[in-house]
Scaffold this motif. Structure first.
Motif, short mmCIF file in Angstrom:
data_model
loop_
_atom_site.label_atom_id
_atom_site.label_comp_id
_atom_site.label_asym_id
_atom_site.label_seq_id
_atom_site.Cartn_x
_atom_site.Cartn_y
_atom_site.Cartn_z
N THR A 120 0.81 -1.34 0.03
CA THR A 120 -0.11 -0.19 -0.15
C THR A 120 1.03 1.13 0.16
N ASN A 121 0.59 2.16 -0.90
CA ASN A 121 1.36 3.65 -1.13
C ASN A 121 1.38 4.42 0.12
N PRO A 122 2.18 5.15 0.73
CA PRO A 122 2.11 6.09 1.80
C PRO A 122 0.80 6.79 1.93
N ASP A 123 0.02 7.07 2.93
CA ASP A 123 -1.07 7.87 3.11
C ASP A 123 -2.14 6.96 2.58
N GLY A 124 -2.07 5.75 2.48
CA GLY A 124 -3.03 4.60 1.71
C GLY A 124 -3.93 4.30 2.82
N GLU A 125 -4.74 3.55 2.41
CA GLU A 125 -6.09 2.89 3.45
C GLU A 125 -5.93 1.38 3.44
N ILE A 126 -6.12 0.72 4.60
CA ILE A 126 -6.21 -0.74 4.71
C ILE A 126 -7.55 -0.93 5.44
N SER A 127 -8.52 -1.52 5.07
CA SER A 127 -9.49 -2.24 5.63
C SER A 127 -9.65 -3.49 6.29
N ILE A 128 -9.92 -4.08 7.30
CA ILE A 128 -10.28 -5.26 7.62
C ILE A 128 -11.37 -5.56 8.35
N LEU A 129 -12.41 -6.41 7.79
CA LEU A 129 -13.68 -6.62 8.35
C LEU A 129 -13.95 -8.05 8.60
N LEU A 130 -14.51 -8.31 9.75
CA LEU A 130 -14.87 -9.71 10.30
C LEU A 130 -16.26 -9.79 10.48
N VAL A 143 -16.38 -14.74 7.79
CA VAL A 143 -15.67 -14.01 6.68
C VAL A 143 -14.76 -13.02 7.01
N CYS A 144 -13.41 -13.18 6.81
CA CYS A 144 -12.44 -11.99 6.82
C CYS A 144 -12.19 -11.46 5.83
N LYS A 145 -12.34 -10.27 5.46
CA LYS A 145 -12.10 -9.35 4.32
C LYS A 145 -11.02 -8.30 4.44
N ILE A 146 -9.78 -8.43 3.69
CA ILE A 146 -8.57 -7.67 3.98
C ILE A 146 -8.64 -6.74 2.69
N SER A 147 -8.73 -5.43 2.65
CA SER A 147 -8.67 -4.73 1.41
C SER A 147 -7.57 -3.39 1.63
N ASP A 148 -6.93 -3.38 0.42
CA ASP A 148 -6.00 -2.12 0.43
C ASP A 148 -6.15 -1.20 -0.87
N ASN A 149 -5.74 -0.16 -0.88
CA ASN A 149 -5.71 0.65 -2.21
C ASN A 149 -4.29 0.84 -2.70
N GLY A 150 -3.47 -0.16 -2.53
CA GLY A 150 -2.08 -0.31 -3.14
C GLY A 150 -1.90 -0.28 -4.44
N ILE A 151 -0.73 -1.17 -4.83
CA ILE A 151 -0.19 -0.89 -6.16
C ILE A 151 -0.87 -2.01 -7.19
N GLY A 152 -1.57 -3.08 -6.33
CA GLY A 152 -2.43 -4.12 -6.99
C GLY A 152 -1.71 -5.03 -7.85
N ILE A 153 -2.26 -6.02 -8.34
CA ILE A 153 -1.60 -7.27 -8.89
C ILE A 153 -2.40 -7.27 -10.44
N ALA A 154 -1.32 -7.60 -11.23
CA ALA A 154 -1.95 -7.59 -12.84
C ALA A 154 -2.42 -8.79 -12.97
N GLU A 169 -9.14 -10.78 -5.27
CA GLU A 169 -9.46 -9.85 -6.14
C GLU A 169 -8.47 -8.74 -6.32
N SER A 170 -7.87 -8.41 -7.25
CA SER A 170 -7.06 -7.32 -7.67
C SER A 170 -6.94 -6.28 -8.93
N GLU A 171 -6.72 -5.31 -8.95
CA GLU A 171 -6.52 -4.61 -10.08
C GLU A 171 -5.36 -3.66 -10.01
N ILE A 172 -4.60 -3.49 -11.17
CA ILE A 172 -3.58 -2.59 -11.12
C ILE A 172 -4.00 -1.22 -10.77
N GLY A 173 -3.29 -0.46 -9.60
CA GLY A 173 -3.49 0.85 -9.44
C GLY A 173 -4.74 1.16 -8.70
N VAL A 174 -5.38 0.02 -8.40
CA VAL A 174 -6.85 0.29 -7.76
C VAL A 174 -6.62 -0.38 -6.14
#
Length: 468
Positions: free
Chosen positions: A370-380, A388-399, A445-450
């Motif tokens: 995750t890029n600096p000043d980014g967000e990480i969300s962890i839901l249970l 269900v454990c859902k871990i999301s970030d708005n980092g660089i993503g995966i192709a 689930e991932s997307e570059i830049g998202v």
């Protein structure tokens, strides 16, 4: 004692089974023919005895058994095929009259045989079928009548039939053995192919495959199964070679860096600040090396299938908080906004160490990518009887094209675009293996830049039974 070959055993079992069947069939045929022959003879004898009983009469106070003209006109005067022999005895078993074809021979009376009972006996050297009946005139016993028919021709037919069947049986068995051996040899060709292929397969030569039979029978299935097994073995060995190569490279890199840094330090005197910087740099590389060794040991544990599941109560909320605490320095340095929302406490019955390993790898990746000043969300949360454990970030993503490959050891997506992000590419591979072991549903689930979202679902119907 040498054991029979597989081909000969098949042929032997085949001819034993077929031989028994043929023996039963031949026995039935022989019994039917014998019964038919004897039935015909018995019928003729019964007709003869009936006719003779009807011919007995009394004339002028004298009992007449049969007219001489009758003897001359009938078959009793010859010994043709199946001749009929007739003999009359008085009450003392002495001969009163007999058919001309008996000549000097006589029919012997058997006291142990009942009236009208048909039985086999001998007349001289000839086999005969005989019946003996008590004679009564006006309800007064006057003697006995014996009627017999020769069995010579019938015996000859039955003996010839037996000989033919016996010789045919032996000939059929011999022919069947060689035919069965021939076809068995053709049938087991795939087995020979398996043997020959197995001889040339070594750890350095796994390319050979068993040719598949044309007929899709059990041997076809066996050959195909062995080929599939060889494919899996080849893939496993190739992965092992690649893993060893990659592991050697990953271990060699920090060691080379440490060695180079120390060699630079000892070339000339330096100030304390420079020494401190270089030593701290080496310490970071040692930490990186320790992490790599730990992950390699974890991978080796799974590869050797020695990992035991120690089921206990696992508190998911507490584990997530502990992992966030471990990563607090990185989170603080990158000024990340981490949100953890559970709503309530969740726990499952599973292996505490393995669950910690899963969450630590996933959350650490989220922090790392995750890029600096980014967000990480962890839901249970609970959904359809699952935690269900859902871990999301708005980092660089995966192709998208890398999503299937990220579970391969040492694979790192976007490595060339982000060389500053350290890692060895073992984390997700370890997570994948643990989730399969614990039957935890794992989805990325991932997307570059998202960004990237990881979903873990703990099913209460599997080994991960949970209580809310």
């Amino acid at each position: 004692m040498n054991q029979l070959s597989f081909k000969n055993r098949i042929a032997l079992n085949y001819i034993i089974t077929t031989g028994l069947l043929i023996l039963v069939v031949f026995s039935v045929i022989y019994s039917i023919v014998k019964h038919t022959v004897y039935s015909h003879i018995d019928e003729n004898i019964k007709v003869e005895i009936k006719n003779h009983l009807e011919e007995i009469k009394v004339q002028n106070g004298k009992v007449i058994l049969i007219d001489e003209e009758e003897w001359e006109e009938r078959e009793h005067n010859t010994v043709d095929v199946n001749p009929v022999f007739v003999e009359f005895l008085d009450l003392n078993k002495k001969i009163i009259e007999k058919a001309p074809n008996l000549k000097t021979q006589v029919l012997e009376f058997h006291d142990s045989v009942e009236d009208y009972e048909l039985f086999d006996t001998k007349m001289g050297n000839n086999a005969i079928r005989q019946i003996q009946v008590k004679l009564n005139v006006q309800n007064k016993p006057i003697g006995y009548i014996i009627v017999a028919m020769s069995l010579s021709d019938s015996k000859l037919v039955l003996n010839n039939l037996f000989d033919i069947m016996f010789l045919s049986f032996l000939a059929i068995l011999i022919v069947l053995f060689f035919l069965a051996r021939f076809f068995a040899g053709r049938s087991i060709k795939p087995i020979n192919a398996i043997i020959n292929t197995s001889k040339i397969i070594t750890k350095d030569n796994l390319k050979a495959r068993i040719p598949l039979p044309k007929t899709r029978d059990e041997l076809y299935t066996l050959s195909k199964t062995i080929n599939n097994l060889l494919n899996r073995i080849e893939d496993a060995i190739e992965r092992e070679k690649q893993f060893t190569s990659d592991a050697s490279h990953e271990l060699r890199t920090p060691l080379t860096v440490i060695k180079g840094t120390l060699e630079v330090l000892i070339r000339k005197p330096r100030d304390n600040k420079e020494y401190e910087d270089k030593i701290n740099y080496c310490i970071n590389e040692v930490d990186h090396l320790n992490m790599l060794v730990d992950q390699l040991l974890t991978m080796a544990r799974f590869d050797n299938q020695k990992q035991q599941i120690n089921t206990e109560k696992v508190y998911l909320n507490a584990i997530i908080l502990d992992v966030l605490t471990l990563n607090s320095e990185k989170i603080k340095s990158k000024k990340l906004d981490v949100k953890f929302d559970a709503g309530t406490d969740f726990y499952i019955q599973s292996d505490n160490f393995l669950i910690i390993t899963i969450l630590r790898n996933i959350i650490s990746n989220a922090v790392k990518y995750t890029n600096p000043d980014g967000e990480i969300s962890i839901l249970l949360f609970k959904e359809n009887n699952k935690i269900v454990c859902k871990i999301s970030d708005n980092g660089i993503g995966i192709a998208k094209e890398d999503l299937e490959m990220i579970f391969n050891p040492f694979f790192r997506s976007n490595y060339t675009e982000h060389p500053e992000i350290k890692g060895v590419g073992l984390g997700l591979s370890i997570v994948k293996r643990i989730t399969e072991l614990l039957h935890v549903k794992f989805k990325i689930e991932s997307e570059i830049g998202v960004g990237t979202t990881v979903i873990l679902a703990f099913n209460k119907d599997s080994e991960n039974v949970f209580v809310n």
